[in-house]
Design a protein around this motif. Structure first.
Motif, PDB file in Angstrom:
ATOM      1  N   GLU A 180     -32.829   6.878  28.656  1.00  0.00           N
ATOM      2  CA  GLU A 180     -32.498   7.812  27.578  1.00  0.00           C
ATOM      3  C   GLU A 180     -31.009   7.842  27.259  1.00  0.00           C
ATOM      4  O   GLU A 180     -30.610   8.362  26.222  1.00  0.00           O
ATOM      5  CB  GLU A 180     -32.980   9.218  27.949  1.00  0.00           C
ATOM      6  N   ASN A 181     -30.194   7.296  28.155  1.00  0.00           N
ATOM      7  CA  ASN A 181     -28.763   7.234  27.899  1.00  0.00           C
ATOM      8  C   ASN A 181     -28.192   6.012  28.600  1.00  0.00           C
ATOM      9  O   ASN A 181     -28.782   5.488  29.548  1.00  0.00           O
ATOM     10  CB  ASN A 181     -28.057   8.500  28.394  1.00  0.00           C
ATOM     11  N   ILE A 182     -27.038   5.538  28.129  1.00  0.00           N
ATOM     12  CA  ILE A 182     -26.358   4.399  28.732  1.00  0.00           C
ATOM     13  C   ILE A 182     -24.913   4.799  28.990  1.00  0.00           C
ATOM     14  O   ILE A 182     -24.227   5.317  28.096  1.00  0.00           O
ATOM     15  CB  ILE A 182     -26.402   3.157  27.814  1.00  0.00           C
ATOM     16  N   VAL A 183     -24.465   4.573  30.216  1.00  0.00           N
ATOM     17  CA  VAL A 183     -23.113   4.931  30.616  1.00  0.00           C
ATOM     18  C   VAL A 183     -22.244   3.678  30.546  1.00  0.00           C
ATOM     19  O   VAL A 183     -22.342   2.791  31.392  1.00  0.00           O
ATOM     20  CB  VAL A 183     -23.107   5.520  32.043  1.00  0.00           C
ATOM     21  N   HIS A 184     -21.412   3.606  29.516  1.00  0.00           N
ATOM     22  CA  HIS A 184     -20.557   2.445  29.323  1.00  0.00           C
ATOM     23  C   HIS A 184     -19.219   2.642  30.033  1.00  0.00           C
ATOM     24  O   HIS A 184     -18.530   3.644  29.804  1.00  0.00           O
ATOM     25  CB  HIS A 184     -20.293   2.204  27.830  1.00  0.00           C
ATOM     26  N   LEU A 185     -18.844   1.723  30.897  1.00  0.00           N
ATOM     27  CA  LEU A 185     -17.489   1.690  31.446  1.00  0.00           C
ATOM     28  C   LEU A 185     -16.690   0.729  30.586  1.00  0.00           C
ATOM     29  O   LEU A 185     -17.031  -0.456  30.480  1.00  0.00           O
ATOM     30  CB  LEU A 185     -17.499   1.245  32.907  1.00  0.00           C
ATOM     31  N   VAL A 186     -15.624   1.246  29.982  1.00  0.00           N
ATOM     32  CA  VAL A 186     -14.915   0.517  28.929  1.00  0.00           C
ATOM     33  C   VAL A 186     -13.433   0.395  29.258  1.00  0.00           C
ATOM     34  O   VAL A 186     -12.761   1.398  29.540  1.00  0.00           O
ATOM     35  CB  VAL A 186     -15.072   1.252  27.567  1.00  0.00           C
ATOM     36  N   LEU A 187     -12.923  -0.823  29.198  1.00  0.00           N
ATOM     37  CA  LEU A 187     -11.484  -1.037  29.315  1.00  0.00           C
ATOM     38  C   LEU A 187     -10.848  -0.900  27.937  1.00  0.00           C
ATOM     39  O   LEU A 187     -11.334  -1.472  26.960  1.00  0.00           O
ATOM     40  CB  LEU A 187     -11.185  -2.424  29.875  1.00  0.00           C
ATOM     41  N   ALA A 188      -9.770  -0.140  27.862  1.00  0.00           N
ATOM     42  CA  ALA A 188      -9.069   0.058  26.594  1.00  0.00           C
ATOM     43  C   ALA A 188      -7.600   0.347  26.886  1.00  0.00           C
ATOM     44  O   ALA A 188      -7.217   0.631  28.026  1.00  0.00           O
ATOM     45  CB  ALA A 188      -9.700   1.214  25.802  1.00  0.00           C
ATOM     46  N   ARG A 189      -6.794   0.277  25.845  1.00  0.00           N
ATOM     47  CA  ARG A 189      -5.356   0.501  25.985  1.00  0.00           C
ATOM     48  C   ARG A 189      -4.986   1.830  25.317  1.00  0.00           C
ATOM     49  O   ARG A 189      -5.254   2.041  24.130  1.00  0.00           O
ATOM     50  CB  ARG A 189      -4.593  -0.644  25.319  1.00  0.00           C
ATOM     51  N   ILE A 190      -4.399   2.720  26.104  1.00  0.00           N
ATOM     52  CA  ILE A 190      -3.946   3.999  25.554  1.00  0.00           C
ATOM     53  C   ILE A 190      -2.740   3.747  24.657  1.00  0.00           C
ATOM     54  O   ILE A 190      -1.897   2.897  24.950  1.00  0.00           O
ATOM     55  CB  ILE A 190      -3.580   4.966  26.692  1.00  0.00           C
ATOM     56  N   GLU A 191      -2.683   4.466  23.558  1.00  0.00           N
ATOM     57  CA  GLU A 191      -1.541   4.329  22.637  1.00  0.00           C
ATOM     58  C   GLU A 191      -0.223   4.471  23.384  1.00  0.00           C
ATOM     59  O   GLU A 191      -0.031   5.427  24.136  1.00  0.00           O
ATOM     60  CB  GLU A 191      -1.628   5.385  21.537  1.00  0.00           C
ATOM     61  N   GLY A 192       0.667   3.510  23.181  1.00  0.00           N
ATOM     62  CA  GLY A 192       1.969   3.552  23.829  1.00  0.00           C
ATOM     63  C   GLY A 192       1.992   2.971  25.228  1.00  0.00           C
ATOM     64  O   GLY A 192       3.045   2.984  25.892  1.00  0.00           O
ATOM     65  N   ALA A 193       0.856   2.443  25.704  1.00  0.00           N
ATOM     66  CA  ALA A 193       0.798   1.884  27.062  1.00  0.00           C
ATOM     67  C   ALA A 193       1.572   0.573  27.128  1.00  0.00           C
ATOM     68  O   ALA A 193       1.787  -0.093  26.106  1.00  0.00           O
ATOM     69  CB  ALA A 193      -0.651   1.655  27.470  1.00  0.00           C
ATOM     70  N   GLY A 204      -1.128  -2.317  31.091  1.00  0.00           N
ATOM     71  CA  GLY A 204      -1.333  -1.175  30.208  1.00  0.00           C
ATOM     72  C   GLY A 204      -2.790  -0.890  29.912  1.00  0.00           C
ATOM     73  O   GLY A 204      -3.106  -0.208  28.937  1.00  0.00           O
ATOM     74  N   VAL A 205      -3.690  -1.388  30.749  1.00  0.00           N
ATOM     75  CA  VAL A 205      -5.129  -1.221  30.516  1.00  0.00           C
ATOM     76  C   VAL A 205      -5.673  -0.082  31.366  1.00  0.00           C
ATOM     77  O   VAL A 205      -5.354   0.027  32.551  1.00  0.00           O
ATOM     78  CB  VAL A 205      -5.869  -2.536  30.834  1.00  0.00           C
ATOM     79  N   SER A 206      -6.494   0.753  30.756  1.00  0.00           N
ATOM     80  CA  SER A 206      -7.123   1.880  31.453  1.00  0.00           C
ATOM     81  C   SER A 206      -8.640   1.766  31.357  1.00  0.00           C
ATOM     82  O   SER A 206      -9.174   1.065  30.489  1.00  0.00           O
ATOM     83  CB  SER A 206      -6.665   3.214  30.857  1.00  0.00           C
ATOM     84  N   LEU A 207      -9.334   2.474  32.259  1.00  0.00           N
ATOM     85  CA  LEU A 207     -10.800   2.454  32.272  1.00  0.00           C
ATOM     86  C   LEU A 207     -11.342   3.814  31.855  1.00  0.00           C
ATOM     87  O   LEU A 207     -10.833   4.858  32.289  1.00  0.00           O
ATOM     88  CB  LEU A 207     -11.318   2.095  33.669  1.00  0.00           C
ATOM     89  N   PHE A 208     -12.377   3.786  31.027  1.00  0.00           N
ATOM     90  CA  PHE A 208     -12.985   5.011  30.513  1.00  0.00           C
ATOM     91  C   PHE A 208     -14.497   4.958  30.698  1.00  0.00           C
ATOM     92  O   PHE A 208     -15.106   3.888  30.641  1.00  0.00           O
ATOM     93  CB  PHE A 208     -12.658   5.194  29.022  1.00  0.00           C
ATOM     94  N   VAL A 209     -15.075   6.132  30.901  1.00  0.00           N
ATOM     95  CA  VAL A 209     -16.522   6.242  30.893  1.00  0.00           C
ATOM     96  C   VAL A 209     -16.915   6.832  29.547  1.00  0.00           C
ATOM     97  O   VAL A 209     -16.442   7.902  29.148  1.00  0.00           O
ATOM     98  CB  VAL A 209     -17.053   7.085  32.080  1.00  0.00           C
ATOM     99  N   VAL A 210     -17.757   6.069  28.833  1.00  0.00           N
ATOM    100  CA  VAL A 210     -18.129   6.430  27.458  1.00  0.00           C
ATOM    101  C   VAL A 210     -19.652   6.407  27.355  1.00  0.00           C
ATOM    102  O   VAL A 210     -20.262   5.350  27.251  1.00  0.00           O
ATOM    103  CB  VAL A 210     -17.529   5.439  26.436  1.00  0.00           C
ATOM    104  N   PRO A 211     -20.312   7.557  27.413  1.00  0.00           N
ATOM    105  CA  PRO A 211     -21.772   7.560  27.309  1.00  0.00           C
ATOM    106  C   PRO A 211     -22.238   7.251  25.894  1.00  0.00           C
ATOM    107  O   PRO A 211     -21.547   7.561  24.920  1.00  0.00           O
ATOM    108  CB  PRO A 211     -22.154   8.979  27.720  1.00  0.00           C
ATOM    109  N   LYS A 212     -23.401   6.644  25.808  1.00  0.00           N
ATOM    110  CA  LYS A 212     -23.994   6.354  24.492  1.00  0.00           C
ATOM    111  C   LYS A 212     -24.243   7.656  23.724  1.00  0.00           C
ATOM    112  O   LYS A 212     -23.977   7.752  22.525  1.00  0.00           O
ATOM    113  CB  LYS A 212     -25.307   5.596  24.688  1.00  0.00           C
ATOM    114  N   LYS A 213     -24.748   8.655  24.424  1.00  0.00           N
ATOM    115  CA  LYS A 213     -24.946   9.978  23.837  1.00  0.00           C
ATOM    116  C   LYS A 213     -24.049  10.985  24.545  1.00  0.00           C
ATOM    117  O   LYS A 213     -23.847  10.882  25.757  1.00  0.00           O
ATOM    118  CB  LYS A 213     -26.413  10.421  23.962  1.00  0.00           C
ATOM    119  N   THR A 214     -23.526  11.910  23.793  1.00  0.00           N
ATOM    120  CA  THR A 214     -22.672  12.931  24.402  1.00  0.00           C
ATOM    121  C   THR A 214     -23.499  13.808  25.337  1.00  0.00           C
ATOM    122  O   THR A 214     -24.735  13.855  25.239  1.00  0.00           O
ATOM    123  CB  THR A 214     -22.001  13.802  23.333  1.00  0.00           C
TER     124      THR A 214
END
Length: 596
Positions: A207-220, A226-236
């Motif tokens: 029913e949901n997917i937990v995406h672990l996403v590498l992204a760059r924070i503004e100004g990093a 300068g890469v950070s890791l975020f947890v981004v669920p498919k549904k809030t």
């Protein structure tokens, strides 16, 4: 149609006799995995793999996944029900901590279960495999709130997990990524960008997917720092834990692939998707490496799994297929021809695959035990040694087991002749599925560079020194045993080749880095052969001891013959690898680029 039988006897031999898992009952979770419990788990995993997953492998390959106009993805028929059975059976949480709903059992047990499932249906097994990897990353680097929110649902199989690294313009060089993260007043981040090759990126299993996403924070900072890791669920996720609205994550397309058609490999678009930081800002690779290392070990097991199922089907075919007569005269005199199993070259092929499979399985169990020690032991020195082992052996397991696993699948296909090229027999699927394992989670050339460039010299060469000490101590301890000489003499010679290669790199790679690059793949395979040789020596010693105790046992006698074959026919390849390493990089690098 292909078949599969889980190697239950072989796994039991490794866990109970070779590595004596009961010796570790002082560690958390091990006392719960008694011999009876292990046997029940292995038997049930075998049944599930053979009866539920394997029948879906061929049909799932033919059907593949379907992306609908609204971005939804449907997995092949039967996958959803199989995943529910997987979740209901508690397989996703076999080694997960009990506080999050798992069973807390040893990783060395769950890895054997993973091999069964991967052999039965590699594409399907990727969905739970990535979920387990995402759980591991969150358990190590996630905040208490993130662990509480995500891990129990993933353990229960209600939510799945993915890892999002690659982008159209960057693969291995993640410092080139463009996905950006913008911090919000409430401490969350808005994630925008495109990720490609995301296994299980969208599906209808959970029913949901937990995406672990590498992204760059503004100004990093620029590059990988300068890469950070975020947890981004498919549904809030609402405050009460219920699911809310879609979270700005959509499947742009499904990749058309050579194999693993039953797994939805997606292009994912993140459009101001809400995510939370995992770990520290600009420290994303440290957190993601937990998942990547879990995945790399899992991919190594994929190489073994396809080698095993391909071998089983090739051996069955060789026993049945009538073709020609034995060189020593007719063996099946009541039939118009002999089965091809009588021919020496057919046996060479099958024995080579079998000898690899059994040693590779031992290597996986041995390294899985080290993972348990690294995470569960209260002895700091023991944890350090186990962690050293994991760092050193991870690139070897990932690269060698997948290189050889693919080669073995091709060799097994060859046993079928023209029938191996036909979809109906199913063996060509093993070849196609095995091929991806050499590429993803860090292409094998990168694994070799990691081994030579980073792992060998780390901490003054502490890990490789410990490995040499262990193997040479084993050889010395058993040197007076006449029955062990066919195993120890080749092993000792191969260890000397590895030591010579290591010394050559120390003397020639610093001043001329191309020498390290030119040698890296041969060095990794040389190292891999020595580890497999060591596994065979250990298995041979146990098999001899058990035969002395209990007398005639066909399984143990076959084990000794197979190990002797490896020592005579396969381990001598270390001499060839050493010669290539010592040739250096000069000829390899001499031609200008435009000459290619």
């Amino acid at each position: 149609m292909p078949t599969y039988r889980a190697p239950v006897e072989d796994v039991s031999f490794l866990l109970n006799d070779v590595f004596q898992i009961d010796r570790y009952n002082n560690l958390p979770g091990f006392s719960d995995a008694s011999a009876d419990v292990r046997s029940a788990i292995i038997d049930e995993a075998a049944k599930f793999s053979e009866q539920v997953l394997q029948p879906l492998n061929h049909s799932g390959d033919l059907e593949g996944c379907t992306r609908h106009d609204d971005g939804r993805v449907s997995t092949p028929k039967g996958f959803k029900d199989a995943f529910k059975q997987l979740a209901d059976g508690g397989w996703l949480g076999l080694s997960a901590p009990a506080e999050f709903g798992g069973q807390g059992l040893p990783v060395s047990l769950s890895q054997t279960v993973n091999e069964f499932m991967m052999s039965a249906n590699m594409a399907f097994s990727m969905y739970p495999g990535l979920t387990q990897g995402a759980m591991a990353a969150l358990l190590v680097h996630g905040s208490p709130e993130q662990k509480k929110t995500f891990v129990p649902k993933m353990v229960a199989g209600q939510w799945a997990g993915t890892m999002n690294l690659t982008e159209p313009q960057c693969g291995t060089d993640l410092g080139l990524m463009r996905t950006k993260a913008v911090k919000q007043a409430d401490g969350t981040y808005k994630i925008t960008g495109t990720k490609i090759f995301i296994s299980g990126g969208e599906q209808d299993l959970t029913e949901n997917i937990v995406h672990l996403v590498l992204a760059r924070i503004e100004g990093a900072p620029a590059g990988i720092k300068g890469v950070s890791l975020f947890v981004v669920p498919k549904k809030t996720i609402n405050a009460d834990g219920s699911l809310g609205a879609p979270n700005g994550v959509s499947c742009g397309s499904i990749e058309e692939k050579m194999g693993i058609h039953g797994n939805s490999t997606c292009v994912l678009n993140f459009d101001n998707a809400v995510g939370t930081l995992v770990g520290e800002e600009n420290k994303g690779m440290a957190a993601m490496f937990v998942m990547m290392n879990e995945a790399r070990l899992g991919v190594g097991v994929q190489g073994l799994s396809q080698s095993e199922v391909a071998y089983q089907n090739a051996a069955a075919y060789a026993r049945d297929r009538l073709q020609g007569r034995a060189l020593t005269g007719p063996q099946a005199k009541d039939k118009p021809a002999d089965p091809i199993i009588v021919h020496p070259d057919v046996r060479r092929t099958l024995m080579s695959i079998r000898a690899f499979n059994e040693a590779a399985r031992a290597l996986v169990v041995w390294t899985s035990l080290k993972s348990d020690l690294a995470h569960r032991s209260d002895d700091q020195k023991e944890r350090q040694a186990a962690d050293d082992h994991m760092g050193l052996l991870t690139p070897v397991i990932k690269a060698m087991l997948t290189d050889q696993g693919f080669a073995n699948a091709v060799s097994a296909q060859q046993m079928f002749g023209g029938h191996g090229y036909i979809v109906e027999t199913g063996v060509e699927q093993f070849v196609r599925d095995a091929r991806i394992a050499m590429i993803y989670e860090g292409a094998n050339g990168i694994q070799a560079l990691d081994l030579v460039g980073r792992k060998l010299g780390r901490d003054g060469g502490r890990a490789i020194t410990a490995f040499f000490n262990e193997v040479t101590a084993f050889a010395k301890e058993n040197g007076a045993n006449e029955a062990m000489k066919p195993y120890l003499a080749p092993l000792t010679a191969s260890v000397q080749h590895l030591q010579q290669a290591t010394m050559w790199l120390m003397q020639n790679a610093m001043a001329k880095p191309d020498n390290a690059g030119a040698a890296s793949t041969d060095y990794l395979h040389l190292f891999g052969l020595v580890t497999l040789g060591y596994m065979w020596a250990r298995m041979a010693k146990v098999a001899q001891d058990k035969l002395a105790e209990s007398g005639e046992q066909p399984y143990l006698k076959a084990k000794l013959v197979t190990g002797k074959f490896f020592m005579e026919r396969m381990l001598p390849e270390t001499s060839l690898r050493l010669s290539r390493i010592q040739a250096g990089a000069d000829t390899m690098m001499e031609l200008p680029g435009e000459a290619f």
